[in-house]
Motif scaffolding. Structure first.
Motif, PDB file in Angstrom:
ATOM      1  N   GLU A  48       0.858  -1.179   0.000  1.00 10.74           N
ATOM      2  CA  GLU A  48       0.000   0.000   0.000  1.00 10.74           C
ATOM      3  C   GLU A  48       0.891   1.225   0.000  1.00 10.74           C
ATOM      4  O   GLU A  48       1.685   1.439   0.908  1.00 10.74           O
ATOM      5  CB  GLU A  48      -0.916   0.026   1.217  1.00 10.74           C
ATOM      6  N   LYS A  50       1.257   5.431  -0.329  1.00  9.13           N
ATOM      7  CA  LYS A  50       0.529   6.667  -0.051  1.00  9.13           C
ATOM      8  C   LYS A  50       1.403   7.853  -0.386  1.00  9.13           C
ATOM      9  O   LYS A  50       2.603   7.735  -0.541  1.00  9.13           O
ATOM     10  CB  LYS A  50       0.093   6.727   1.406  1.00  9.13           C
ATOM     11  N   GLU A  53      -0.881  12.185  -3.731  1.00 14.87           N
ATOM     12  CA  GLU A  53      -1.834  11.806  -4.766  1.00 14.87           C
ATOM     13  C   GLU A  53      -2.066  10.294  -4.688  1.00 14.87           C
ATOM     14  O   GLU A  53      -1.288   9.576  -4.078  1.00 14.87           O
ATOM     15  CB  GLU A  53      -1.285  12.147  -6.153  1.00 14.87           C
ATOM     16  N   PHE A  54      -3.122   9.823  -5.333  1.00 16.66           N
ATOM     17  CA  PHE A  54      -3.368   8.387  -5.381  1.00 16.66           C
ATOM     18  C   PHE A  54      -2.272   7.701  -6.183  1.00 16.66           C
ATOM     19  O   PHE A  54      -1.782   8.240  -7.169  1.00 16.66           O
ATOM     20  CB  PHE A  54      -4.712   8.081  -6.046  1.00 16.66           C
ATOM     21  N   PHE A  56      -1.732   4.052  -8.141  1.00 14.17           N
ATOM     22  CA  PHE A  56      -2.527   2.920  -8.596  1.00 14.17           C
ATOM     23  C   PHE A  56      -1.709   1.656  -8.804  1.00 14.17           C
ATOM     24  O   PHE A  56      -2.060   0.603  -8.338  1.00 14.17           O
ATOM     25  CB  PHE A  56      -3.254   3.275  -9.895  1.00 14.17           C
TER      26      PHE A  56
END
Length: 70
Positions: A48, A50, A53-54, A56
């Protein structure tokens, strides 16, 4: 090798928009969690990422360069 958890790095994000357009972005972010799971098919890894911004589909990362000298 993955970066240290929560240490900011440069990320390369290779993803597609909802309309199918390929996007490639470079952004600053950090690895917030990493998990390895055993599945029927073998071993699965879940990262994950972070940042501001996102993120993907992070395919590459590298340490941030040193700040400029004054």
């Amino acid at each position: 090798k993955l970066p240290e958890l929560e240490k900011e790095v440069l990320l390369f994000d290779d993803w597609k928009t909802r309309t199918g357009e390929d996007r490639k972005d470079i952004r600053v972010g950090y690895l917030s969690s990493f998990m390895t799971m055993k599945t029927r098919e073998g071993v699965s890894h879940n990262c994950e990422w972070k940042g501001t911004e996102f993120a993907f589909n992070i395919t590459h990362w590298m340490p941030l360069p040193p700040p400029p000298c004054s």
